[in-house]
Design a protein around this motif. Structure first.
Motif, PDB file in Angstrom:
ATOM      1  N   ALA A  30      14.268  -6.412  -2.921  1.00  0.00           N
ATOM      2  CA  ALA A  30      14.342  -5.916  -1.564  1.00  0.00           C
ATOM      3  C   ALA A  30      12.934  -6.059  -0.768  1.00  0.00           C
ATOM      4  N   THR A  31      12.893  -5.998   0.221  1.00  0.00           N
ATOM      5  CA  THR A  31      12.041  -5.926   1.303  1.00  0.00           C
ATOM      6  C   THR A  31      12.105  -5.045   2.392  1.00  0.00           C
ATOM      7  N   ILE A  32      11.137  -4.282   2.664  1.00  0.00           N
ATOM      8  CA  ILE A  32      11.213  -3.246   3.652  1.00  0.00           C
ATOM      9  C   ILE A  32      10.495  -3.563   5.010  1.00  0.00           C
ATOM     10  N   GLY A  33      11.018  -3.477   6.090  1.00  0.00           N
ATOM     11  CA  GLY A  33      10.431  -3.880   7.330  1.00  0.00           C
ATOM     12  C   GLY A  33      10.191  -2.534   7.775  1.00  0.00           C
ATOM     13  N   ILE A  34       9.032  -2.008   8.582  1.00  0.00           N
ATOM     14  CA  ILE A  34       8.880  -1.094   8.940  1.00  0.00           C
ATOM     15  C   ILE A  34       9.236  -0.757  10.629  1.00  0.00           C
ATOM     16  N   ARG A  35       9.886   0.301  11.011  1.00  0.00           N
ATOM     17  CA  ARG A  35      10.123   0.195  12.418  1.00  0.00           C
ATOM     18  C   ARG A  35       9.463   1.681  12.874  1.00  0.00           C
ATOM     19  N   GLY A  36       8.786   2.663  11.826  1.00  0.00           N
ATOM     20  CA  GLY A  36       8.487   3.671  12.168  1.00  0.00           C
ATOM     21  C   GLY A  36       7.588   4.527  11.143  1.00  0.00           C
ATOM     22  N   THR A  37       7.573   5.631  11.238  1.00  0.00           N
ATOM     23  CA  THR A  37       6.435   6.409  10.777  1.00  0.00           C
ATOM     24  C   THR A  37       6.543   6.732   9.320  1.00  0.00           C
ATOM     25  N   ASP A  38       7.464   7.167   8.671  1.00  0.00           N
ATOM     26  CA  ASP A  38       7.309   7.906   7.334  1.00  0.00           C
ATOM     27  C   ASP A  38       8.448   7.607   6.514  1.00  0.00           C
ATOM     28  N   VAL A  39       8.349   6.736   5.358  1.00  0.00           N
ATOM     29  CA  VAL A  39       9.263   6.509   4.391  1.00  0.00           C
ATOM     30  C   VAL A  39       9.072   6.725   3.059  1.00  0.00           C
ATOM     31  N   ALA A  98      14.520  -0.960 -14.362  1.00  0.00           N
ATOM     32  CA  ALA A  98      15.524  -1.089 -15.116  1.00  0.00           C
ATOM     33  C   ALA A  98      16.896  -1.441 -14.702  1.00  0.00           C
ATOM     34  N   SER A  99      17.263  -0.707 -13.525  1.00  0.00           N
ATOM     35  CA  SER A  99      18.563  -0.962 -12.970  1.00  0.00           C
ATOM     36  C   SER A  99      18.376  -1.978 -11.674  1.00  0.00           C
ATOM     37  N   GLY A 100      17.373  -2.097 -11.264  1.00  0.00           N
ATOM     38  CA  GLY A 100      16.871  -2.890  -9.899  1.00  0.00           C
ATOM     39  C   GLY A 100      17.209  -2.211  -8.832  1.00  0.00           C
ATOM     40  N   ASN A 101      17.490  -1.190  -8.871  1.00  0.00           N
ATOM     41  CA  ASN A 101      17.948  -0.271  -7.500  1.00  0.00           C
ATOM     42  C   ASN A 101      16.617   0.055  -6.858  1.00  0.00           C
ATOM     43  N   VAL A 102      16.699  -0.036  -5.123  1.00  0.00           N
ATOM     44  CA  VAL A 102      15.538   0.331  -4.569  1.00  0.00           C
ATOM     45  C   VAL A 102      16.315   1.282  -3.643  1.00  0.00           C
ATOM     46  N   ALA A 147      12.429   4.500  11.331  1.00  0.00           N
ATOM     47  CA  ALA A 147      13.353   3.667  10.708  1.00  0.00           C
ATOM     48  C   ALA A 147      13.064   2.555  10.125  1.00  0.00           C
ATOM     49  N   VAL A 148      13.505   1.968   9.181  1.00  0.00           N
ATOM     50  CA  VAL A 148      13.108   0.625   8.507  1.00  0.00           C
ATOM     51  C   VAL A 148      14.305  -0.238   8.414  1.00  0.00           C
ATOM     52  N   ASP A 149      13.995  -1.711   8.107  1.00  0.00           N
ATOM     53  CA  ASP A 149      15.044  -2.341   7.752  1.00  0.00           C
ATOM     54  C   ASP A 149      14.925  -2.609   6.411  1.00  0.00           C
ATOM     55  N   LEU A 150      15.796  -2.633   5.423  1.00  0.00           N
ATOM     56  CA  LEU A 150      16.002  -2.802   4.119  1.00  0.00           C
ATOM     57  C   LEU A 150      16.884  -4.028   3.902  1.00  0.00           C
ATOM     58  N   MET A 151      16.042  -5.138   3.427  1.00  0.00           N
ATOM     59  CA  MET A 151      16.628  -6.433   3.266  1.00  0.00           C
ATOM     60  C   MET A 151      16.743  -6.876   2.023  1.00  0.00           C
ATOM     61  N   THR A 152      17.701  -7.697   1.585  1.00  0.00           N
ATOM     62  CA  THR A 152      17.829  -8.310   0.322  1.00  0.00           C
ATOM     63  C   THR A 152      18.422  -9.745   0.835  1.00  0.00           C
ATOM     64  N   VAL A 153      18.855 -10.486   0.037  1.00  0.00           N
ATOM     65  CA  VAL A 153      19.342 -11.891   0.269  1.00  0.00           C
ATOM     66  C   VAL A 153      20.748 -11.640   0.639  1.00  0.00           C
ATOM     67  N   THR A 188      20.598  -2.826  -4.409  1.00  0.00           N
ATOM     68  CA  THR A 188      20.952  -3.231  -5.870  1.00  0.00           C
ATOM     69  C   THR A 188      20.766  -4.681  -6.025  1.00  0.00           C
ATOM     70  N   ARG A 189      19.931  -5.262  -6.391  1.00  0.00           N
ATOM     71  CA  ARG A 189      19.661  -6.741  -6.548  1.00  0.00           C
ATOM     72  C   ARG A 189      19.692  -7.550  -5.367  1.00  0.00           C
ATOM     73  N   ASN A 190      20.924  -8.275  -5.584  1.00  0.00           N
ATOM     74  CA  ASN A 190      20.992  -9.245  -4.365  1.00  0.00           C
ATOM     75  C   ASN A 190      22.137  -8.787  -3.191  1.00  0.00           C
ATOM     76  N   ALA A 191      22.583  -7.663  -3.645  1.00  0.00           N
ATOM     77  CA  ALA A 191      23.772  -7.212  -2.934  1.00  0.00           C
ATOM     78  C   ALA A 191      23.385  -6.644  -1.437  1.00  0.00           C
ATOM     79  N   ILE A 192      24.068  -6.593  -0.599  1.00  0.00           N
ATOM     80  CA  ILE A 192      23.730  -5.950   0.876  1.00  0.00           C
ATOM     81  C   ILE A 192      23.516  -4.535   0.407  1.00  0.00           C
ATOM     82  N   PRO A 193      22.335  -3.917   0.938  1.00  0.00           N
ATOM     83  CA  PRO A 193      22.230  -2.368   0.978  1.00  0.00           C
ATOM     84  C   PRO A 193      23.426  -1.850   1.246  1.00  0.00           C
ATOM     85  N   THR A 194      23.518  -0.302   0.509  1.00  0.00           N
ATOM     86  CA  THR A 194      24.577   0.451   1.221  1.00  0.00           C
ATOM     87  C   THR A 194      24.475   1.005   2.370  1.00  0.00           C
TER      88      THR A 194
END
Lengths: 237, 343
Positions: free
Chosen positions: B136-145, B152-156, B164-170, B185-191
């Motif tokens: 995952a890549t996290i793009g920042i939109r604001g202050t505090d994350v 082990a599980s690959g969970n981010v 706010a942030v943008d949480l991005m996976t493929v 979780t790995r390459n799935a769209i974030p929840t």
């Protein structure tokens, strides 16, 4: 012989009247003092319970059905009517209205009316005791809460800072004022207010920083006069 | 010129570029606080113990042991708080004070928990600040994350405290607002983001601990060298003070402690003044004052039996201005050896 005793009876009577008059005056004075003392005592007694209610209110969550809370106001008003020249009672009334406003905010109700009532009470207290830095600071804080950034706002803050620059409670209230609306203060009041707040860095720097953080003005906190000489500077580097 | 010569020229050019790159790598941050055993690894060198005042640069990896935590502050004011048993890399950090839009602030969470509070760069040019964790890549939109990564599980897991942030996976992107969390979780769209109060206990606990870490510095720009020197001086003074207190008969130690405190105070004064100037310079260059993180409180879980939570602010509703002294409750104390504390 009878002729000689008549003047004696007259003098005696006159003296008796004079003595009775003096005694009456004395008794009247005593009665008046007693009544005054009773009134003051009654005022004190009347104010005791509501003051306790105010202290409790500061620590307990508000309730719409809190009869004790409402009774406290009536008791304070009665106490103030018995002892109108007592600035403490007017200040206590102001505190009640201020606390009522906070309770209203917590219950998501309108609170401006209570804040304005508190302002009236504090102004009354100041008319009786203009040297109270705490009361001046309270006026400035109320003006902040009402978003009334007029001359009274700035002059109240400046008065508080000038009269009580080393009083811890005043410092905290002024911290709320400064960090809440620094740019709304008159230019000539700003440095006085900041200096008073800065005086509190040593003993209650954490609390002052919390206030600055809540107001989103940590940058201003780091510009407090003398911050570099305080351990609080560690937050700013 | 034949192929061999071309190849040699290219190789030479790459070597020169590499050397130049390493020579140009400048410190971008410093260690503001350490609790317990943490380490700093620069390039291929072996990890060394992390100390308050250490300078941090692009490529460095900061690792905390099982009971340790660390606070790193970057030159633009960004604050990175590393949780226990965690590690993050400063992938690339370059703070261009004149042209902030050309700056870069890219970090990688290698494991564990990382809370970051954006500084001037994040406030002024959000696109230059990124955090990578797992897939995952996290793009920042604001202050505090707060970001939690389990290799082990690959969970981010991303918990947004404010902004706010943008949480991005493929698989896709989710915008996660304040008071909510999302899991990639790995390459799935974030929840779908939901209230953090409905998060699993482990997430809630970690997020609360990160939120209530103490002695967090303000997220405004600094003069690196001055700040690093100041916190190091104060840490040294605290250490000597503790030793003098443990040995009250030792007059020399007491004197040493007093002198160290005097030096620390001078150093702090200079660093505070330099930080004020750094902030003013940043604002003059068109930067935006970053929002200050409000005093945090632990996150309260939803009452049992409560339905799906709507979005709620993570932080408790801020009370009106108060005259009473507030205290920060719970959380990790950063007291102890090597930590500069404002108390």
């Amino acid at each position: 012989m009878r002729r000689a005793s008549a003047p004696t009876s007259l003098q005696g009577a006159r003296q008796l009247v004079l003595r009775l008059g003096a005694a009456s005056l004395g008794i009247a004075a005593l009665i008046a003092l007693a009544i005054a003392a009773l009134r003051l005592g009654a005022a004190d007694l009347a104010a005791f319970a509501p003051r306790r209610a105010l202290e409790r209110a500061a620590t307990q969550p508000p309730s719409r059905d809190d009869e004790r809370w409402m009774r406290a106001r009536a008791q304070l008003e009665r106490a103030a009517s018995l002892d109108a020249g007592n600035p403490d009672l007017h200040e206590a009334l102001g505190r009640w209205h201020e606390a009522a406003a906070l309770r209203a905010e917590a219950l998501r109700s309108r609170s401006d009316a209570e804040l304005r009532e508190a302002l009236v009470d504090f102004r009354h207290a100041l008319a009786l005791r203009p040297s109270s830095a705490y009361t001046w600071a309270s006026v400035a804080l109320l003006k902040l809460r009402l978003a009334e950034f007029d001359d009274e706002f700035s002059s109240a803050a400046a008065q508080a800072a000038g009269l009580g620059p080393w009083e811890p409670e005043v410092q905290l209230i002024l911290a709320n004022v400064a960090f809440g609306a620094f740019e709304k203060l008159h230019a000539r009041a700003r440095s006085t207010v900041l200096r008073a707040v800065a005086n509190g860095l040593q003993r209650q720097g954490d609390a002052i920083f919390d206030i600055a953080s809540r107001a989103g003005r940590a940058d201003l906190f780091c510009r407090l006069p003398g911050i570099g000489a305080s351990r609080q500077a560690l937050r700013c580097v | 010129m034949n192929i061999r010569q071309i190849g040699l020229s290219l190789a030479l050019a790459l070597v020169v570029a590499g050397v130049t790159q390493r020579a140009e790598a400048a410190p971008g941050g410093y260690v503001h606080g350490v609790t317990g055993a943490a380490s700093l690894q620069s390039g291929d060198a072996a990890p060394r113990p992390l100390k308050v005042g250490d300078l941090v640069q692009s490529g460095d990896i900061v690792t905390s042991a099982g009971d340790a935590s660390a606070i790193v502050k970057l030159e633009d004011g960004q604050v990175m708080l590393l949780g226990v048993a965690s590690a993050f890399r400063v992938t690339e950090y370059r703070y261009d004070k004149a042209k902030m839009g050309e700056s870069r602030a890219v970090f990688g969470l290698l494991k564990g928990a990382l809370r970051f509070i954006t500084g001037v760069l994040g406030a002024s040019h959000k696109e230059v600040v990124k955090v990578a964790a797992g897939a995952a890549t996290i793009g920042i939109r604001g202050t505090d994350v707060t970001v939690i990564y389990d290799p082990a599980s690959g969970n981010v897991t991303v918990v947004v405290n404010s902004g706010a942030v943008d949480l991005m996976t493929v698989g896709g992107t989710r915008t996660v607002q304040a008071g909510t969390y999302s899991v990639a979780t790995r390459n799935a769209i974030p929840t779908q983001p939901v209230s953090v109060r409905a998060a699993p206990p482990s997430v809630l606990q970690t997020a609360s601990i990160m939120l209530t870490m103490r002695n967090v510095p303000v997220n405004t720009p600094v003069s690196l060298e001055a700040s690093a020197a100041a916190v190091a001086a104060q840490a040294r003074a605290d250490e000597l003070q503790a030793r003098a207190a443990a040995d009250p008969q030792n007059g020399a130690l007491k004197e040493q402690a007093a002198q160290a405190q005097q030096q620390a105070t001078q150093s702090l004064d200079a660093a505070a003044a330099a930080a004020q100037k750094a902030l003013q310079d940043a604002l003059d260059a068109g930067g935006t004052l970053p929002a200050t993180a409000a005093p945090p409180v632990p996150i309260a879980p939803l009452p049992s039996g409560a339905g799906p939570a709507t979005t709620e602010p993570v932080l408790a509703p801020l009370p009106p201005p108060t005259t009473t002294t507030s205290t920060t409750t719970g959380g990790t104390s950063t007291g102890g050896g090597g930590t500069a504390s404002p108390n």
